[in-house]
Design a protein around this motif. Structure first.
Motif, PDB file in Angstrom:
ATOM      1  N   ARG A  41       0.822  -1.211   0.000  1.00 34.98           N
ATOM      2  CA  ARG A  41       0.000   0.000   0.000  1.00 34.98           C
ATOM      3  C   ARG A  41       0.855   1.259   0.000  1.00 34.98           C
ATOM      4  N   PHE A  42       1.929   1.230   0.789  1.00 28.36           N
ATOM      5  CA  PHE A  42       2.779   2.408   0.909  1.00 28.36           C
ATOM      6  C   PHE A  42       3.567   2.669  -0.374  1.00 28.36           C
ATOM      7  N   VAL A  43       4.196   1.626  -0.912  1.00 29.26           N
ATOM      8  CA  VAL A  43       5.099   1.816  -2.055  1.00 29.26           C
ATOM      9  C   VAL A  43       4.358   1.927  -3.375  1.00 29.26           C
ATOM     10  N   ILE A  44       3.439   0.998  -3.631  1.00 29.18           N
ATOM     11  CA  ILE A  44       2.827   0.895  -4.952  1.00 29.18           C
ATOM     12  C   ILE A  44       1.442   1.522  -5.018  1.00 29.18           C
ATOM     13  N   GLN A  45       0.542   1.087  -4.144  1.00 34.24           N
ATOM     14  CA  GLN A  45      -0.849   1.506  -4.295  1.00 34.24           C
ATOM     15  C   GLN A  45      -1.012   3.019  -4.213  1.00 34.24           C
ATOM     16  N   ASN A  46      -0.409   3.637  -3.226  1.00 38.78           N
ATOM     17  CA  ASN A  46      -0.567   5.087  -3.063  1.00 38.78           C
ATOM     18  C   ASN A  46       0.037   5.857  -4.224  1.00 38.78           C
ATOM     19  N   TRP A  47       1.236   5.429  -4.680  1.00 43.04           N
ATOM     20  CA  TRP A  47       1.859   6.161  -5.783  1.00 43.04           C
ATOM     21  C   TRP A  47       1.104   5.942  -7.093  1.00 43.04           C
ATOM     22  N   CYS A  48       0.614   4.727  -7.335  1.00 44.62           N
ATOM     23  CA  CYS A  48      -0.145   4.467  -8.562  1.00 44.62           C
ATOM     24  C   CYS A  48      -1.464   5.235  -8.559  1.00 44.62           C
ATOM     25  N   ARG A  49      -2.070   5.366  -7.397  1.00 43.14           N
ATOM     26  CA  ARG A  49      -3.271   6.197  -7.303  1.00 43.14           C
ATOM     27  C   ARG A  49      -2.939   7.646  -7.648  1.00 43.14           C
ATOM     28  N   LEU A  50      -1.766   8.104  -7.204  1.00 41.21           N
ATOM     29  CA  LEU A  50      -1.335   9.455  -7.542  1.00 41.21           C
ATOM     30  C   LEU A  50      -1.155   9.593  -9.051  1.00 41.21           C
ATOM     31  N   ALA A  51      -0.550   8.576  -9.696  1.00 45.46           N
ATOM     32  CA  ALA A  51      -0.335   8.625 -11.145  1.00 45.46           C
ATOM     33  C   ALA A  51      -1.662   8.698 -11.893  1.00 45.46           C
ATOM     34  N   VAL A  52      -2.639   7.882 -11.478  1.00 51.81           N
ATOM     35  CA  VAL A  52      -3.957   7.901 -12.118  1.00 51.81           C
ATOM     36  C   VAL A  52      -4.640   9.245 -11.880  1.00 51.81           C
ATOM     37  N   TRP A  53      -4.477   9.791 -10.673  1.00 51.38           N
ATOM     38  CA  TRP A  53      -5.062  11.097 -10.353  1.00 51.38           C
ATOM     39  C   TRP A  53      -4.422  12.204 -11.182  1.00 51.38           C
ATOM     40  N   LEU A  54      -3.098  12.158 -11.349  1.00 54.59           N
ATOM     41  CA  LEU A  54      -2.422  13.157 -12.174  1.00 54.59           C
ATOM     42  C   LEU A  54      -2.884  13.076 -13.624  1.00 54.59           C
ATOM     43  N   ALA A  55      -3.053  11.851 -14.125  1.00 49.98           N
ATOM     44  CA  ALA A  55      -3.522  11.688 -15.500  1.00 49.98           C
ATOM     45  C   ALA A  55      -4.906  12.304 -15.678  1.00 49.98           C
ATOM     46  N   ARG A  56      -5.758  12.126 -14.682  1.00 52.51           N
ATOM     47  CA  ARG A  56      -7.111  12.693 -14.769  1.00 52.51           C
ATOM     48  C   ARG A  56      -7.092  14.211 -14.619  1.00 52.51           C
ATOM     49  N   THR A  57      -6.357  14.683 -13.628  1.00 57.31           N
ATOM     50  CA  THR A  57      -6.404  16.099 -13.281  1.00 57.31           C
ATOM     51  C   THR A  57      -5.623  16.975 -14.253  1.00 57.31           C
ATOM     52  N   VAL A  58      -4.454  16.492 -14.679  1.00 53.66           N
ATOM     53  CA  VAL A  58      -3.574  17.340 -15.489  1.00 53.66           C
ATOM     54  C   VAL A  58      -3.856  17.199 -16.982  1.00 53.66           C
ATOM     55  N   VAL A  59      -3.996  15.964 -17.475  1.00 50.18           N
ATOM     56  CA  VAL A  59      -4.182  15.786 -18.927  1.00 50.18           C
ATOM     57  C   VAL A  59      -5.589  15.334 -19.297  1.00 50.18           C
ATOM     58  N   GLY A  60      -6.471  15.164 -18.313  1.00 53.47           N
ATOM     59  CA  GLY A  60      -7.870  14.894 -18.621  1.00 53.47           C
ATOM     60  C   GLY A  60      -8.197  13.467 -18.982  1.00 53.47           C
ATOM     61  N   ILE A  61      -7.382  12.495 -18.536  1.00 50.69           N
ATOM     62  CA  ILE A  61      -7.661  11.084 -18.812  1.00 50.69           C
ATOM     63  C   ILE A  61      -8.464  10.511 -17.639  1.00 50.69           C
TER      64      ILE A  61
END
Length: 257
Positions: A41-61
């Motif tokens: 959860r600490f290493v992968i899940q939280n960072w991958c959630r951040l990546a998906v959130w950045l894709a949605r928020t910044v580039v609209g995916i």
């Protein structure tokens, strides 16, 4: 792609790469002291959630997910369509803990590879397919018994939008030997996060989780039949979401709204 979308994409990569660098360094020093599930959860899940959130928020995916009712109660073998990097982030964030089949060379990358090595991936040598299959069977079975999902991209590599690659039987064989089902997943992430190039396009990814499929019998013949069933479901679903050539999904670069 518009100038604004280009700027958003550049910002996205800057934020993603900088967060990855910082998170990997932190993880190398913190993760060894955590039990496996908390470590994941600490290493992968939280960072991958951040990546998906950045894709949605910044580039609209964005994404829309269907088939949640098909999720089995126990972790099993996931057979997912592979088109881009987005689904790797999404699936790693959605299923936990998850053990993924990766290239062994990735574990040698400073900080990133070191952090990944602590998460029990199945790191195979692609130059030796026979040994890789044996390793997947052995380590995959261990991961399933430990309560982890096992993610397999049966096409073996990212396949461009509008196409589907032949499914390797490794994931289906693992499921048969472990007495577990396979969970097929289809999507069209490559339309907005293409396999090649750096461009990102706004839109909504369709993710479809199929029914858990069990083998009818044991042995290689049962594994082959199960693999064919999973392939047929993914192929049919890719057509239904408009992501095979015959259904008009001919391009990796949709027009920007």
């Amino acid at each position: 792609m518009s100038v604004l979308q280009v700027l958003r994409t550049v910002l996205f990569y800057l934020l993603l790469s900088s967060s990855s660098f910082v998170w990997c360094i932190v993880s190398v020093f913190v993760a060894p002291f955590l039990p496996f599930r908390a470590r994941y959860r600490f290493v992968i899940q939280n960072w991958c959630r951040l990546a998906v959130w950045l894709a949605r928020t910044v580039v609209g995916i964005r994404y829309d997910i269907r088939g949640l009712e098909n999720l089995p109660e126990r972790p099993c073998v996931i057979l997912a369509k592979h088109q881009s990097t987005w689904e790797t982030f999404f699936l790693s964030a959605f299923f936990e803990p998850l053990s993924q089949v990766v290239k062994r060379e990735l574990l040698y990358v400073p900080f990133f590879g070191w952090a990944m090595a602590m998460l029990r991936p199945i790191a195979i040598d692609r130059s030796n397919p026979k040994a890789a299959l044996k390793q997947l069977a052995r380590q995959g079975h261990e991961r399933l018994e430990q309560g982890a999902w096992v993610l397999v991209f049966p096409e073996g590599t990212r396949v461009p939008v509008g196409q589907i690659g032949k499914f390797s039987r490794g994931g289906a064989s693992l499921a048969v030997n472990a007495g577990m089902p396979v969970l097929p997943i289809a999507h069209d992430a490559g339309r907005f996060w293409p396999k090649a190039g750096w461009a990102k396009y706004p839109g909504t990814i369709q993710v479809v989780i199929g029914p858990a499929m069990y083998a009818e019998g044991q042995g290689s013949r049962a594994a082959a039949e199960l693999n064919d069933r999973a392939f047929a479901w993914v192929e049919r679903t890719q057509r239904e979401i408009g992501c095979l050539d015959s259904e008009g999904c001919l391009s990796e670069t949709p027009a920007t709204p």
